[in-house]
Write a protein that holds these residues in place. Sequence first.
Motif, PDB file in Angstrom:
ATOM      1  N   TRP A  11       0.837  -1.211   0.000  1.00 19.80           N
ATOM      2  CA  TRP A  11       0.000   0.000   0.000  1.00 19.80           C
ATOM      3  C   TRP A  11       0.868   1.256   0.000  1.00 19.80           C
ATOM      4  N   CYS A  12       1.887   1.286   0.844  1.00 18.10           N
ATOM      5  CA  CYS A  12       2.725   2.483   0.950  1.00 18.10           C
ATOM      6  C   CYS A  12       3.615   2.663  -0.279  1.00 18.10           C
ATOM      7  N   THR A  13       4.053   1.573  -0.888  1.00 14.60           N
ATOM      8  CA  THR A  13       4.853   1.694  -2.111  1.00 14.60           C
ATOM      9  C   THR A  13       4.029   2.294  -3.235  1.00 14.60           C
ATOM     10  N   ILE A  14       2.789   1.850  -3.371  1.00  7.33           N
ATOM     11  CA  ILE A  14       1.911   2.433  -4.393  1.00  7.33           C
ATOM     12  C   ILE A  14       1.675   3.909  -4.105  1.00  7.33           C
ATOM     13  N   ALA A  15       1.454   4.253  -2.830  1.00  4.06           N
ATOM     14  CA  ALA A  15       1.267   5.658  -2.468  1.00  4.06           C
ATOM     15  C   ALA A  15       2.505   6.480  -2.790  1.00  4.06           C
ATOM     16  N   ALA A  16       3.697   5.903  -2.607  1.00  2.00           N
ATOM     17  CA  ALA A  16       4.937   6.628  -2.902  1.00  2.00           C
ATOM     18  C   ALA A  16       5.108   6.861  -4.391  1.00  2.00           C
ATOM     19  N   LEU A  17       4.713   5.890  -5.213  1.00  2.00           N
ATOM     20  CA  LEU A  17       4.873   6.032  -6.654  1.00  2.00           C
ATOM     21  C   LEU A  17       3.938   7.098  -7.224  1.00  2.00           C
ATOM     22  N   LYS A  18       2.779   7.277  -6.603  1.00  2.00           N
ATOM     23  CA  LYS A  18       1.827   8.249  -7.146  1.00  2.00           C
ATOM     24  C   LYS A  18       1.721   9.506  -6.282  1.00  2.00           C
ATOM     25  N   VAL A  19       2.716   9.763  -5.449  1.00  2.00           N
ATOM     26  CA  VAL A  19       2.678  10.944  -4.588  1.00  2.00           C
ATOM     27  C   VAL A  19       2.671  12.207  -5.456  1.00  2.00           C
ATOM     28  N   PHE A  20       1.825  13.149  -5.088  1.00  2.00           N
ATOM     29  CA  PHE A  20       1.715  14.377  -5.866  1.00  2.00           C
ATOM     30  C   PHE A  20       1.507  15.593  -4.957  1.00  2.00           C
ATOM     31  N   GLY A  21       0.549  15.513  -4.050  1.00  2.00           N
ATOM     32  CA  GLY A  21       0.145  16.681  -3.282  1.00  2.00           C
ATOM     33  C   GLY A  21       1.273  17.313  -2.500  1.00  2.00           C
ATOM     34  N   ALA A  22       2.086  16.502  -1.825  1.00  2.00           N
ATOM     35  CA  ALA A  22       3.163  17.052  -1.003  1.00  2.00           C
ATOM     36  C   ALA A  22       4.198  17.768  -1.862  1.00  2.00           C
ATOM     37  N   VAL A  23       4.546  17.173  -2.989  1.00  2.00           N
ATOM     38  CA  VAL A  23       5.521  17.804  -3.888  1.00  2.00           C
ATOM     39  C   VAL A  23       4.966  19.107  -4.446  1.00  2.00           C
ATOM     40  N   TYR A  24       3.699  19.094  -4.798  1.00  2.41           N
ATOM     41  CA  TYR A  24       3.075  20.303  -5.362  1.00  2.41           C
ATOM     42  C   TYR A  24       3.061  21.435  -4.347  1.00  2.41           C
ATOM     43  N   VAL A  25       2.721  21.134  -3.104  1.00  2.00           N
ATOM     44  CA  VAL A  25       2.595  22.184  -2.097  1.00  2.00           C
ATOM     45  C   VAL A  25       3.965  22.668  -1.629  1.00  2.00           C
ATOM     46  N   LEU A  26       4.911  21.752  -1.443  1.00  2.00           N
ATOM     47  CA  LEU A  26       6.188  22.116  -0.839  1.00  2.00           C
ATOM     48  C   LEU A  26       7.166  22.739  -1.835  1.00  2.00           C
ATOM     49  N   THR A  27       7.329  22.118  -3.002  1.00  2.00           N
ATOM     50  CA  THR A  27       8.427  22.531  -3.888  1.00  2.00           C
ATOM     51  C   THR A  27       8.020  22.709  -5.343  1.00  2.00           C
ATOM     52  N   LYS A  28       6.854  22.176  -5.749  1.00  2.00           N
ATOM     53  CA  LYS A  28       6.461  22.179  -7.160  1.00  2.00           C
ATOM     54  C   LYS A  28       7.548  21.574  -8.051  1.00  2.00           C
ATOM     55  N   GLY A  29       8.153  20.506  -7.547  1.00  2.00           N
ATOM     56  CA  GLY A  29       9.171  19.802  -8.317  1.00  2.00           C
ATOM     57  C   GLY A  29      10.536  20.426  -8.298  1.00  2.00           C
ATOM     58  N   GLY A  30      10.689  21.597  -7.749  1.00  2.00           N
ATOM     59  CA  GLY A  30      11.972  22.291  -7.739  1.00  2.00           C
ATOM     60  C   GLY A  30      12.767  21.992  -6.488  1.00  2.00           C
ATOM     61  N   PRO A  31      13.869  22.692  -6.316  1.00  2.00           N
ATOM     62  CA  PRO A  31      14.468  23.633  -7.277  1.00  2.00           C
ATOM     63  C   PRO A  31      15.222  22.907  -8.388  1.00  2.00           C
ATOM     64  N   GLY A  32      15.001  23.324  -9.609  1.00  2.00           N
ATOM     65  CA  GLY A  32      15.690  22.735 -10.750  1.00  2.00           C
ATOM     66  C   GLY A  32      15.364  21.274 -10.961  1.00  2.00           C
ATOM     67  N   GLY A  33      14.145  20.868 -10.617  1.00  2.15           N
ATOM     68  CA  GLY A  33      13.753  19.475 -10.794  1.00  2.15           C
ATOM     69  C   GLY A  33      14.302  18.523  -9.758  1.00  2.15           C
ATOM     70  N   ALA A  34      14.837  19.052  -8.656  1.00  3.77           N
ATOM     71  CA  ALA A  34      15.453  18.195  -7.640  1.00  3.77           C
ATOM     72  C   ALA A  34      14.446  17.329  -6.908  1.00  3.77           C
ATOM     73  N   THR A  35      13.181  17.728  -6.877  1.00  6.58           N
ATOM     74  CA  THR A  35      12.162  16.945  -6.189  1.00  6.58           C
ATOM     75  C   THR A  35      11.058  16.488  -7.142  1.00  6.58           C
ATOM     76  N   ASP A  36      11.322  16.520  -8.427  1.00  8.69           N
ATOM     77  CA  ASP A  36      10.320  16.119  -9.410  1.00  8.69           C
ATOM     78  C   ASP A  36      10.050  14.618  -9.309  1.00  8.69           C
TER      79      ASP A  36
END
Length: 321
Positions: free
Chosen positions: A243-268
């Motif tokens: 369950w947690c592995t699937i959640a990790a593969l499709k994680v979106f909300g935290a990345v969007y709120v915290l970094t939006k994939g940045g800086p420079g794609g470091a958290t994409d």
Amino acid sequence: MTVTAERGGRVTGRQAEAGHPRRPRTSYALFLLPGAVAFTAVIVVPFLMNTGLGFTDWQGVGTPSWTGLANYRALLDDSEFWASFRHSLFMVLAMALLPTAIGLVLAAALFDYIGRHFGSRIVAVLRACYYLPQVLPIAVAGIVWSWILAPDNGSLNALLEAVGLGSWQQDWLGDPDFALYSVMGVMVWVQLGFPLVVFMAGLQRVDPELHEAAELDGAGWWRRFWHITLPQIRPEISVVLLWCTIAALKVFGAVYVLTKGGPGGATDVPSYFSFATFFEKTQVGYGAAVSTVLTVIILALALVGLRFQTRAEDAEEGARA
């Protein structure tokens, strides 16, 4: 097979079935119909439409042009796409492996030590505290953590300054060397409550006599945990990891709120990479191809995990028989 009647008579099984006909199976399908319709409308149809868009070149307006496998061939040479998948491996570590390991130890400590010495009420309060991040909307949790990790007036940097560790202050979400690890730390905090609650439920079915016998033989807490507790809650561990592995593969909300994939794609990550390609760059066909690949990977992982779990359960039942 016989059935006893009210007046003491004997009625054969066939007669009983004739007098009380079974409900046809088609009647049960009516109860499943609303769910099937909703699943088709919300999951199946959008997935098929998205899959179809993955074979086109489209900017969101006009008529899509068919390109075949061009988008998928482009993915093979896209360094940003592969970098996002490498970041997903870090997210699996932060959202599946670490919470599972920490949750196991915490659940055993709450169940074996805190419960015995301080009572079940304290255990219930602590369990609720650990589970609270799962209840919070990820947007709220992300905003709070962005305040904590802010470089200028964030609580973490202020705390480091207060304890004399001002040299450790960082731009936790703005530095490419620290951003991914900061997001990972937030996700460990968010995800920890789920495995802990599942494991505490599993610990309740472990036979306490096994622990008592091992304790009488001189086994310490760690040996009892390793040789008795872990084998008994293996199904719960498998479910949590999957369950947690699937959640990790499709994680979106935290990345969007915290970094939006940045800086420079470091958290994409793949889900945000697909979103940004689809909506921000308006490369709809390419973004659809990314999301299709991610969906196929998640489905394959789920099927493989369920298959291994089924085999393990069958082997365990066979050993007991």
